[in-house]
Scaffold this motif. Structure first.
Motif, PDB file in Angstrom:
ATOM      1  N   UNK A 126       0.833  -1.204   0.000  1.00  0.00           N
ATOM      2  CA  UNK A 126       0.000   0.000   0.000  1.00  0.00           C
ATOM      3  C   UNK A 126       0.865   1.250   0.000  1.00  0.00           C
ATOM      4  N   UNK A 127       1.856   1.260   0.854  1.00  0.00           N
ATOM      5  CA  UNK A 127       2.732   2.419   0.956  1.00  0.00           C
ATOM      6  C   UNK A 127       3.513   2.624  -0.345  1.00  0.00           C
ATOM      7  N   UNK A 128       3.978   1.523  -0.915  1.00  0.00           N
ATOM      8  CA  UNK A 128       4.712   1.636  -2.177  1.00  0.00           C
ATOM      9  C   UNK A 128       3.804   2.169  -3.278  1.00  0.00           C
ATOM     10  N   UNK A 129       2.578   1.680  -3.325  1.00  0.00           N
ATOM     11  CA  UNK A 129       1.648   2.106  -4.381  1.00  0.00           C
ATOM     12  C   UNK A 129       1.241   3.574  -4.219  1.00  0.00           C
ATOM     13  N   UNK A 130       1.157   4.049  -2.998  1.00  0.00           N
ATOM     14  CA  UNK A 130       0.768   5.446  -2.768  1.00  0.00           C
ATOM     15  C   UNK A 130       1.803   6.406  -3.338  1.00  0.00           C
ATOM     16  N   UNK A 131       3.093   6.051  -3.220  1.00  0.00           N
ATOM     17  CA  UNK A 131       4.145   6.984  -3.583  1.00  0.00           C
ATOM     18  C   UNK A 131       4.840   6.647  -4.900  1.00  0.00           C
ATOM     19  N   UNK A 132       4.613   5.445  -5.395  1.00  0.00           N
ATOM     20  CA  UNK A 132       5.226   5.044  -6.669  1.00  0.00           C
ATOM     21  C   UNK A 132       4.116   4.621  -7.622  1.00  0.00           C
ATOM     22  N   UNK A 133       3.857   5.406  -8.649  1.00  0.00           N
ATOM     23  CA  UNK A 133       2.714   5.123  -9.530  1.00  0.00           C
ATOM     24  C   UNK A 133       2.776   3.766 -10.238  1.00  0.00           C
ATOM     25  N   UNK A 134       3.974   3.235 -10.457  1.00  0.00           N
ATOM     26  CA  UNK A 134       4.076   1.980 -11.222  1.00  0.00           C
ATOM     27  C   UNK A 134       4.441   0.794 -10.334  1.00  0.00           C
ATOM     28  N   UNK A 135       4.225   0.897  -9.042  1.00  0.00           N
ATOM     29  CA  UNK A 135       4.533  -0.202  -8.132  1.00  0.00           C
ATOM     30  C   UNK A 135       3.514  -1.330  -8.312  1.00  0.00           C
ATOM     31  N   UNK A 136       3.984  -2.546  -8.025  1.00  0.00           N
ATOM     32  CA  UNK A 136       3.107  -3.716  -8.140  1.00  0.00           C
ATOM     33  C   UNK A 136       2.007  -3.618  -7.085  1.00  0.00           C
ATOM     34  N   UNK A 137       0.746  -3.902  -7.495  1.00  0.00           N
ATOM     35  CA  UNK A 137      -0.388  -3.735  -6.583  1.00  0.00           C
ATOM     36  C   UNK A 137      -1.497  -4.691  -6.973  1.00  0.00           C
ATOM     37  N   UNK A 138      -1.888  -5.547  -6.056  1.00  0.00           N
ATOM     38  CA  UNK A 138      -2.982  -6.492  -6.270  1.00  0.00           C
ATOM     39  C   UNK A 138      -4.115  -6.097  -5.328  1.00  0.00           C
TER      40      UNK A 138
END
Length: 165
Positions: A126-138
């Protein structure tokens, strides 16, 4: 010669029985039964109330997670941010300074609730997706991990704290 009275003419009356015992006050055994029944009823009510509050709280959390998923159906960053804020509100119960934690300190704050490492790893995305637009997110995995973490956090909370979540 002595005078004898016949048996059927004696001035005797039948045996008098004592009156039936009064229903009040009850015998000591009945007081014990009544006290036991009251204790059992109060205990059953408290368990029922606790289970009902738990059901209501779980339903509210699930409803809030569903609302976030519906509200941010096409925006993963907004969904991750909103779900992250929900978790921060819940972590606040365990760590007063959790509102500004990031990275490994945030993971440590989440780890205060006994969940498996896979759940923590998923929540950290969640934290990675909030700050990195292309982070892996399921989305599905994150939603399930958030539900598992919140459920475990609920079980660990003290009863007087439950009403505030």
């Amino acid at each position: 010669m002595s005078a004898q009275l016949p048996q059927d003419r004696l001035p005797l009356r039948d045996i008098h029985l004592p009156p039936d015992p009064s229903w009040w006050p009850p015998a000591p055994g009945w007081w014990l039964v009544l006290a036991l029944a009251v204790v059992l009823l109060v205990t059953a009510y408290l368990f029922y109330r606790r289970a009902r509050r738990a059901r209501i709280w779980r339903a509210r959390v699930l409803h809030e997670i569903r609302q976030l998923a519906d509200r941010h159906a096409h925006d993963d960053i907004a969904y991750a941010t909103a779900l992250h804020q929900l978790l921060r509100r819940a972590v606040w119960r365990y760590s007063a300074g959790a509102h500004h934690l990031q990275g490994e300190p945030w993971r440590h704050a989440l780890a205060q609730v006994p969940v498996d490492d896979a759940t923590l790893d998923t929540l950290m995305t969640l934290e990675a997706r909030m700050y990195q637009p292309h982070a892996q997110f399921n989305r599905t995995a994150v939603e399930e991990a958030a539900h598992r973490w919140l459920h475990a956090a609920w079980r660990r909370m003290k009863p007087q704290e439950r009403g505030h979540a």
